[in-house]
Enzyme design. Sequence first.
Site, mmCIF file in Angstrom:
data_model
loop_
_atom_site.group_PDB
_atom_site.id
_atom_site.type_symbol
_atom_site.label_atom_id
_atom_site.label_comp_id
_atom_site.label_asym_id
_atom_site.label_seq_id
_atom_site.Cartn_x
_atom_site.Cartn_y
_atom_site.Cartn_z
ATOM 1 C CG ASP A 66 -0.333 -0.535 2.472
ATOM 2 O OD1 ASP A 66 0.904 -0.520 2.575
ATOM 3 O OD2 ASP A 66 -1.075 -0.970 3.363
ATOM 4 C CG ASP A 135 -9.096 -0.949 11.575
ATOM 5 O OD1 ASP A 135 -8.198 -1.726 11.169
ATOM 6 O OD2 ASP A 135 -9.393 0.099 10.987
ATOM 7 C CG HIS A 137 -6.063 -2.119 8.583
ATOM 8 N ND1 HIS A 137 -6.183 -0.878 9.180
ATOM 9 C CD2 HIS A 137 -4.739 -2.418 8.670
ATOM 10 C CE1 HIS A 137 -5.005 -0.465 9.585
ATOM 11 N NE2 HIS A 137 -4.110 -1.381 9.301
ATOM 12 C CD GLU A 142 -8.677 1.223 7.631
ATOM 13 O OE1 GLU A 142 -8.739 0.240 8.388
ATOM 14 O OE2 GLU A 142 -8.008 2.243 7.898
HETATM 15 C C1 F6R Z 1 1.299 -1.479 6.077
HETATM 16 C C2 F6R Z 1 0.044 -2.205 6.168
HETATM 17 C C3 F6R Z 1 -0.805 -2.172 7.400
HETATM 18 C C4 F6R Z 1 -0.023 -2.509 8.667
HETATM 19 C C5 F6R Z 1 -0.933 -2.439 9.871
HETATM 20 C C6 F6R Z 1 -0.203 -2.717 11.159
HETATM 21 O O1 F6R Z 1 1.870 -1.677 4.804
HETATM 22 O O2 F6R Z 1 -0.298 -2.807 5.233
HETATM 23 O O3 F6R Z 1 -1.830 -3.106 7.264
HETATM 24 O O4 F6R Z 1 0.532 -3.771 8.541
HETATM 25 O O5 F6R Z 1 -1.512 -1.156 9.948
HETATM 26 O O6 F6R Z 1 0.718 -1.717 11.388
HETATM 27 P P1 F6R Z 1 1.854 -1.889 12.483
HETATM 28 O O7 F6R Z 1 2.688 -3.019 12.037
HETATM 29 O O8 F6R Z 1 2.611 -0.587 12.450
HETATM 30 O O9 F6R Z 1 1.155 -2.142 13.764
#
Ligand code: F6R
Length: 260
Positions: A66, A135, A137, A142
């Site tokens: 992303d 959440d 995702h 989301e």
């Molecule tokens: C980032 C991504 C997100 C993160 C998620 C967890 O490329 O795809 O899904 O993996 O927000 O973030 P952290 O690892 O910072 O808790």
Amino acid sequence: MEVVIAPADELARLAADAVERLVRTKPDAVLGLATGSSPLKVYDELARRHAEDGLSFAGARAFMLDEYVGLPAEHPERYRNVIEKEIASRVDFAPGAVQGPDGLAEDLPTACAAYERAIVDAGGVDLQILGIGTDGHIAFNEPGSSLASRTRIKTLTQQTREDNARFFDDDIDKVPHHCLTQGLATIMSARHLVLLATGKGKAEAVHQLAEGAVSALWPATIMQMHPHATVLVDDAAASRLQLAGYYRQTFASKPGWQGL
Ligand code: F6R
């Protein structure tokens, strides 16, 4: 789905083992890279193995999950720059071998379609590294995301923007509202999914991911439908798992030669 409960350093080694095994048997492997804090120890371990054990990514390619929309090219939190800093610059990918969605494209839908095509043209992702949001995702799919989604523009939830404010001087107003993200169907096309989650804040999302009903409300639950999904969690992230005892017992009795 395999759930492994272990300390964070051990989880990172297990994920790095899976990447190493893949890249050594298939030097032109296609990796899927996540941003955020969850994979950082894995990237450290891969960089160490590159420096000390000759693990090479010279023939490999990688696709990011992303990207924020609209962050300036030089912004340190632009995911392209984060991936460059955390892993790409520390190993030996060939120039241009790491690609990400173009959050600065003038025509974002066209950029998303081109990104989907690029992944398919590369032969698909062999091993996708994932984190999970509080959440539920994965990538930036989301709650409410279509389970059949492909790379597209998404609006970040308030929860995700609050969670990510720590990367933006703790100022939520600096966190972009929009992103380009691989869809859930894009992620599901990868041949092996390896998700890492640590800390109590992830416990409910991990419980839903492994044990909840498959639902767009908890997008990661789609991973229950994947034939080869590995979920690596520490004790805190595992604290709400109903079947934690069974997962521990299963992993403890797994033959040593068998990788993830
Ligand atoms: C980032 C991504 C997100 C993160 C998620 C967890 O490329 O795809 O899904 O993996 O927000 O973030 P952290 O690892 O910072 O808790």
